[in-house]
Design a protein around this motif. Sequence first.
Motif, PDB file in Angstrom:
ATOM      1  N   GLU A 167     -29.790  29.309   8.295  1.00 55.05           N
ATOM      2  CA  GLU A 167     -29.453  30.587   8.897  1.00 55.05           C
ATOM      3  C   GLU A 167     -29.507  30.507  10.417  1.00 55.05           C
ATOM      4  OE1 GLU A 167     -32.115  33.441   7.290  1.00 55.05           O
ATOM      5  OE2 GLU A 167     -31.011  33.686   5.414  1.00 55.05           O
ATOM      6  N   ALA A 168     -30.494  29.790  10.940  1.00 57.25           N
ATOM      7  CA  ALA A 168     -30.618  29.619  12.388  1.00 57.25           C
ATOM      8  C   ALA A 168     -29.366  28.958  12.950  1.00 57.25           C
ATOM      9  CB  ALA A 168     -31.852  28.785  12.710  1.00 57.25           C
ATOM     10  N   LEU A 169     -28.890  27.935  12.271  1.00 57.31           N
ATOM     11  CA  LEU A 169     -27.689  27.228  12.701  1.00 57.31           C
ATOM     12  C   LEU A 169     -26.477  28.155  12.675  1.00 57.31           C
ATOM     13  CD1 LEU A 169     -26.551  24.321  13.371  1.00 57.31           C
ATOM     14  CD2 LEU A 169     -25.934  24.226  10.955  1.00 57.31           C
ATOM     15  N   GLY A 170     -26.287  28.849  11.552  1.00 53.43           N
ATOM     16  CA  GLY A 170     -25.138  29.729  11.418  1.00 53.43           C
ATOM     17  C   GLY A 170     -25.162  30.866  12.424  1.00 53.43           C
ATOM     18  N   THR A 171     -26.331  31.425  12.674  1.00 49.21           N
ATOM     19  CA  THR A 171     -26.455  32.520  13.633  1.00 49.21           C
ATOM     20  C   THR A 171     -26.058  32.073  15.031  1.00 49.21           C
ATOM     21  OG1 THR A 171     -28.236  33.565  12.371  1.00 49.21           O
ATOM     22  CG2 THR A 171     -28.061  34.146  14.698  1.00 49.21           C
ATOM     23  N   ALA A 172     -26.585  30.934  15.457  1.00 46.15           N
ATOM     24  CA  ALA A 172     -26.285  30.433  16.800  1.00 46.15           C
ATOM     25  C   ALA A 172     -24.794  30.153  16.971  1.00 46.15           C
ATOM     26  CB  ALA A 172     -27.098  29.171  17.076  1.00 46.15           C
ATOM     27  N   LEU A 173     -24.175  29.562  15.967  1.00 40.76           N
ATOM     28  CA  LEU A 173     -22.746  29.265  16.043  1.00 40.76           C
ATOM     29  C   LEU A 173     -21.923  30.545  16.123  1.00 40.76           C
ATOM     30  CD1 LEU A 173     -22.618  26.347  13.463  1.00 40.76           C
ATOM     31  CD2 LEU A 173     -22.169  26.173  15.909  1.00 40.76           C
ATOM     32  N   ALA A 174     -22.327  31.557  15.362  1.00 41.23           N
ATOM     33  CA  ALA A 174     -21.618  32.835  15.406  1.00 41.23           C
ATOM     34  C   ALA A 174     -21.735  33.479  16.783  1.00 41.23           C
ATOM     35  CB  ALA A 174     -22.171  33.765  14.329  1.00 41.23           C
ATOM     36  N   LEU A 175     -22.911  33.394  17.379  1.00 36.06           N
ATOM     37  CA  LEU A 175     -23.137  34.044  18.673  1.00 36.06           C
ATOM     38  C   LEU A 175     -22.320  33.406  19.792  1.00 36.06           C
ATOM     39  CD1 LEU A 175     -26.995  34.670  18.511  1.00 36.06           C
ATOM     40  CD2 LEU A 175     -25.160  36.343  18.272  1.00 36.06           C
ATOM     41  N   VAL A 176     -22.267  32.068  19.847  1.00 32.05           N
ATOM     42  CA  VAL A 176     -21.488  31.435  20.916  1.00 32.05           C
ATOM     43  C   VAL A 176     -20.002  31.727  20.745  1.00 32.05           C
ATOM     44  CG1 VAL A 176     -23.168  29.600  21.339  1.00 32.05           C
ATOM     45  CG2 VAL A 176     -21.323  29.206  19.710  1.00 32.05           C
ATOM     46  N   THR A 177     -19.571  31.954  19.512  1.00 30.43           N
ATOM     47  CA  THR A 177     -18.171  32.298  19.273  1.00 30.43           C
ATOM     48  C   THR A 177     -17.870  33.707  19.759  1.00 30.43           C
ATOM     49  OG1 THR A 177     -18.099  30.879  17.322  1.00 30.43           O
ATOM     50  CG2 THR A 177     -16.381  32.529  17.524  1.00 30.43           C
ATOM     51  N   VAL A 178     -18.723  34.656  19.388  1.00 29.96           N
ATOM     52  CA  VAL A 178     -18.509  36.058  19.746  1.00 29.96           C
ATOM     53  C   VAL A 178     -18.551  36.252  21.260  1.00 29.96           C
ATOM     54  CG1 VAL A 178     -19.478  38.388  19.613  1.00 29.96           C
ATOM     55  CG2 VAL A 178     -19.340  36.973  17.558  1.00 29.96           C
ATOM     56  N   GLY A 335     -28.312  36.908  21.893  1.00 31.01           N
ATOM     57  CA  GLY A 335     -27.060  36.326  22.357  1.00 31.01           C
ATOM     58  C   GLY A 335     -26.483  37.080  23.546  1.00 31.01           C
ATOM     59  N   ALA A 336     -26.533  38.418  23.484  1.00 27.62           N
ATOM     60  CA  ALA A 336     -26.033  39.226  24.603  1.00 27.62           C
ATOM     61  C   ALA A 336     -26.845  38.963  25.858  1.00 27.62           C
ATOM     62  CB  ALA A 336     -26.090  40.707  24.228  1.00 27.62           C
ATOM     63  N   ALA A 337     -28.170  38.897  25.708  1.00 28.58           N
ATOM     64  CA  ALA A 337     -29.039  38.646  26.860  1.00 28.58           C
ATOM     65  C   ALA A 337     -28.805  37.253  27.430  1.00 28.58           C
ATOM     66  CB  ALA A 337     -30.501  38.802  26.439  1.00 28.58           C
ATOM     67  N   SER A 338     -28.626  36.256  26.552  1.00 28.86           N
ATOM     68  CA  SER A 338     -28.401  34.884  27.009  1.00 28.86           C
ATOM     69  C   SER A 338     -27.070  34.762  27.739  1.00 28.86           C
ATOM     70  CB  SER A 338     -28.438  33.935  25.807  1.00 28.86           C
ATOM     71  OG  SER A 338     -28.273  32.595  26.230  1.00 28.86           O
ATOM     72  N   ALA A 339     -26.027  35.396  27.196  1.00 26.60           N
ATOM     73  CA  ALA A 339     -24.719  35.354  27.842  1.00 26.60           C
ATOM     74  C   ALA A 339     -24.767  36.017  29.217  1.00 26.60           C
ATOM     75  CB  ALA A 339     -23.686  36.046  26.962  1.00 26.60           C
ATOM     76  N   THR A 340     -25.469  37.141  29.301  1.00 26.45           N
ATOM     77  CA  THR A 340     -25.596  37.845  30.578  1.00 26.45           C
ATOM     78  C   THR A 340     -26.392  37.022  31.580  1.00 26.45           C
ATOM     79  OG1 THR A 340     -25.537  39.974  29.415  1.00 26.45           O
ATOM     80  CG2 THR A 340     -26.384  39.972  31.673  1.00 26.45           C
TER      81      THR A 340
END
Length: 354
Positions: A167-178, A335-340
């Motif tokens: 789940e950790a892997l899938g979540t991270a991949l989804a976040l960098v895509t979004v 993910g939002a915080a990291s992108a910002t």
Amino acid sequence: MPLSPTARALLPGVALATCAALASIAAGALLPAGSVSPLVVAMFLGAVVGSAGILRSRTVSRRVLPGLALTSRTILRTGVVLLGLQLSVHQLVGLGWRGLTVIAITVTCTFVGTSALGRALRVPALTSLYVATGFAICGAVAIAAMRGVAPGPGRGAREEDSVQAHEALGTALALVTVYGSVAVVAFPAVASLLGLSAEQAGLWIGASVQEVAQVVAAAGALSGAALAAATVAKLARVVLLAPLLTLVSLTGDRRAAAAPAPERVPAARPPLVPGFVLGFLLAVAVRSTGLLPDVVLDAVGVLRDVLLASAMFALGTSVDVVRLVRTGRRALVLGAASATLCAGVGLAATVTLT
């Protein structure tokens, strides 16, 4: 010449992953430039197969799982090694100390800051590590490479721990895509609004946007000069994958050594630096010699893309999409915080130093 029993056992899974990779690359070519990486498409296809329960059949799993396991580990690492042939020392030198400093500051602050934010938001440690790696370095490839050195469930681990790791892997991949897709639209607009030069905009985009395809799309929307600067900056950022993987590997070894005796799992001592990281650095050195002709580099590039997409499909087959959707709220905020954070630090460093 007949195949060995080992090769026969591995062939079905490897063939399945390869076919999925080719389909993903073809699909990626049909999508708008930079919208979705073929690696993410491959991961999605794998998640569909995994979530549909196709591999839960004992007959099917016995035939394909050995090859998928090989693909998600050995083939992935081979793809990461070949990634080094994209880079050369001459490209790094061309950025100058100011450009290299911008990249180093952005990567360091993003990784450290995201890790701290993950703890504050009570996001699982492995998820935070993957998200920090993906946003700081180069999206899906960095996340998948980190899986090879990150602490996680080993042999004999509980099923629940294994599920959480997937789940950790899938979540991270989804976040960098979004968030990377958002960046493709947002970065050119902000760069124009602030009046950044082509070189400044390219450096900022290359230092702050996740996927290589997303960097190309965002910078290409501005100008050819911005695209050239962004591409070199992005490749320089990828170089930092090697020391980051080594650092995490060494940190994990120290933690394991400090664990109470009942928690230790007897195992052979791993190498000081992971072998595929050394291979990556060797590939950079080979590219820097300038001896490889363009036709060879192009062919290796195609092979690299197929290997990495195959690995992403194999990794995706272990992801349960339904469970992932139910557990992703805090990670979405992270993910939002990291992108910002990445965008803000990269912009500040670019404007200050260039």
